[in-house]
Design a protein around this motif. Structure first.
Motif, PDB file in Angstrom:
ATOM      1  N   ALA A   1       0.866  -1.176   0.000  1.00 25.71           N
ATOM      2  CA  ALA A   1       0.000   0.000   0.000  1.00 25.71           C
ATOM      3  C   ALA A   1       0.900   1.223   0.000  1.00 25.71           C
ATOM      4  O   ALA A   1       2.044   1.156   0.469  1.00 25.71           O
ATOM      5  CB  ALA A   1      -0.889  -0.006   1.233  1.00 25.71           C
ATOM      6  N   PRO A   2       0.400   2.335  -0.525  1.00 24.94           N
ATOM      7  CA  PRO A   2       1.219   3.549  -0.482  1.00 24.94           C
ATOM      8  C   PRO A   2       1.484   3.962   0.957  1.00 24.94           C
ATOM      9  O   PRO A   2       0.669   3.702   1.849  1.00 24.94           O
ATOM     10  CB  PRO A   2       0.349   4.593  -1.181  1.00 24.94           C
ATOM     11  N   LEU A   3       2.611   4.597   1.185  1.00 20.81           N
ATOM     12  CA  LEU A   3       2.917   5.126   2.518  1.00 20.81           C
ATOM     13  C   LEU A   3       2.096   6.392   2.736  1.00 20.81           C
ATOM     14  O   LEU A   3       1.732   7.071   1.772  1.00 20.81           O
ATOM     15  CB  LEU A   3       4.393   5.513   2.585  1.00 20.81           C
ATOM     16  N   PRO A   4       1.825   6.733   3.995  1.00 20.87           N
ATOM     17  CA  PRO A   4       1.214   8.042   4.247  1.00 20.87           C
ATOM     18  C   PRO A   4       2.107   9.133   3.646  1.00 20.87           C
ATOM     19  O   PRO A   4       3.338   8.991   3.624  1.00 20.87           O
ATOM     20  CB  PRO A   4       1.206   8.127   5.776  1.00 20.87           C
ATOM     21  N   MET A   5       1.493  10.198   3.144  1.00 22.35           N
ATOM     22  CA  MET A   5       2.231  11.205   2.371  1.00 22.35           C
ATOM     23  C   MET A   5       3.451  11.784   3.083  1.00 22.35           C
ATOM     24  O   MET A   5       4.512  11.945   2.477  1.00 22.35           O
ATOM     25  CB  MET A   5       1.301  12.329   1.941  1.00 22.35           C
ATOM     26  N   ALA A   6       3.301  12.063   4.375  1.00 23.54           N
ATOM     27  CA  ALA A   6       4.409  12.684   5.096  1.00 23.54           C
ATOM     28  C   ALA A   6       5.612  11.738   5.145  1.00 23.54           C
ATOM     29  O   ALA A   6       6.752  12.146   4.936  1.00 23.54           O
ATOM     30  CB  ALA A   6       3.967  13.051   6.502  1.00 23.54           C
ATOM     31  N   GLN A   7       5.319  10.459   5.409  1.00 27.52           N
ATOM     32  CA  GLN A   7       6.412   9.463   5.461  1.00 27.52           C
ATOM     33  C   GLN A   7       7.094   9.322   4.112  1.00 27.52           C
ATOM     34  O   GLN A   7       8.311   9.210   4.024  1.00 27.52           O
ATOM     35  CB  GLN A   7       5.819   8.105   5.824  1.00 27.52           C
ATOM     36  N   GLU A   8       6.272   9.320   3.081  1.00 25.58           N
ATOM     37  CA  GLU A   8       6.830   9.179   1.732  1.00 25.58           C
ATOM     38  C   GLU A   8       7.744  10.369   1.413  1.00 25.58           C
ATOM     39  O   GLU A   8       8.857  10.197   0.916  1.00 25.58           O
ATOM     40  CB  GLU A   8       5.709   9.070   0.696  1.00 25.58           C
ATOM     41  N   ALA A   9       7.260  11.547   1.743  1.00 29.63           N
ATOM     42  CA  ALA A   9       8.038  12.766   1.457  1.00 29.63           C
ATOM     43  C   ALA A   9       9.381  12.718   2.192  1.00 29.63           C
ATOM     44  O   ALA A   9      10.421  13.080   1.649  1.00 29.63           O
ATOM     45  CB  ALA A   9       7.241  13.989   1.872  1.00 29.63           C
TER      46      ALA A   9
END
Ligand code: GLU
Length: 298
Positions: A135-143
């Protein structure tokens, strides 16, 4: 009627392809596959296209590519020019990837190989599934991870693909006409779930095989995909990609794989002779066909 562009086929024609990767010398197993495609095109009054699948530039070598043209010509094959070399068309594959991204169907996966193995082993359906679904990571973690310059792969989200296609996801059909043992024939329902959330692109190899192949098969007007049974499962995920990208689906003909005397699939590592060596030793195409016929026992 306008002339089709070089390397492209007129609509409605029987067009098949042989698509080797220049990562080694072609051997008898490749000859079997290439001749199957050649003979089928001849029988149907169609065309055989040669495509060089050299997207993995970490493994492709010019010497292997040069040898394969000589080997295939020696086998009696001819093909329209110019030959499509995947490494020269990365923009086409990136456009397809961007389209999937625009539809929200892919996600960045930062997991290392060891983490992937762990994820598969602890999957809710048990390790027997042996496929990864993330699943995609939460946006903040991805950034944060992007900012740290961490490597990632783009993966197709089966969950999102299913949501995108709705009921059609379960109704994706493909036609299998090959003789691979254990493979049902006729119109069958595609089961893209079997391979999990496949990788579509990564840093070292800018685009993955499945994506490049569906783009090229469509661009080159391939009506029949004739290839070895090792790619039976690939057709299922390729069918899904075709649906997501709005591309046509060819007829599939997966042929059985030739086995060596040790009962294992013919490969260079278990002694399958390289075509180049047979050619240089003065063998004829007839003797190669004879060798193949002797190995081709159902
Ligand atoms: N390039 C692949 C291989 O050498 C063949 C892919 C295909 O026929 O779809 O195994």
């Amino acid at each position: 009627m306008p002339e089709p562009a070089p390397g492209l086929a007129p609509a409605g024609a029987f067009v098949t392809r042989f698509a080797p990767s220049p990562t080694g010398y072609l051997h008898l197993g490749h000859a079997y596959s290439a001749l199957k495609a050649h003979d089928a095109a001849l029988e149907a009054g169609g065309q055989l296209i040669l495509r060089i699948e050299d997207i993995d530039q970490t493994r492709a070598r010019p010497a292997f590519e040069a040898a394969l043209y000589d080997d295939l010509a020696w086998l009696g094959l001819s093909w329209p020019q110019p030959v499509r070399r995947q490494s020269e068309h990365m923009a086409d594959y990136h456009a397809a990837l961007a389209r999937l991204e625009g539809l929200g169907l892919i996600y960045r996966c930062f997991r290392t190989r060891a983490e992937l193995v762990q994820a598969v082993l602890s999957a809710p359906h048990g390790p027997q599934a042996q496929v990864f679904r993330g699943a995609p990571l939460p946006m903040a973690q991805e950034a944060e991870r992007l900012a740290r310059g961490e490597a990632y792969a783009w993966r197709l989200s089966l969950e999102r693909a299913r949501a995108h296609l709705g009921a059609d996801y379960e109704r994706l059909r493909l036609v299998e006409t090959g003789d691979a043992p254990g493979t049902p024939k006729g119109p069958i329902t595609a089961r893209p779930d079997r391979l999990g959330d496949i990788v579509l692109a990564r840093k070292d190899v800018g685009v993955a095989y499945h994506l490049a192949v569906v783009v090229d098969d469509a661009l080159q007007g391939i009506s029949h995909v004739i290839r070895g049974a090792d790619l039976v499962e690939a057709a299922h995920i390729q069918r899904l990609l075709q649906a997501l990208l709005g591309l046509p689906t060819p007829v599939y003909r997966h042929h059985r794989l030739l086995m060596g005397p040790d009962g294992k699939r013919l490969a260079k590592r278990n002694g399958a002779p390289a075509l180049r060596d047979l050619r240089m030793a003065g063998e004829t195409v007839q003797s190669v066909r004879g060798r193949l016929a002797a190995l081709d026992v159902a």
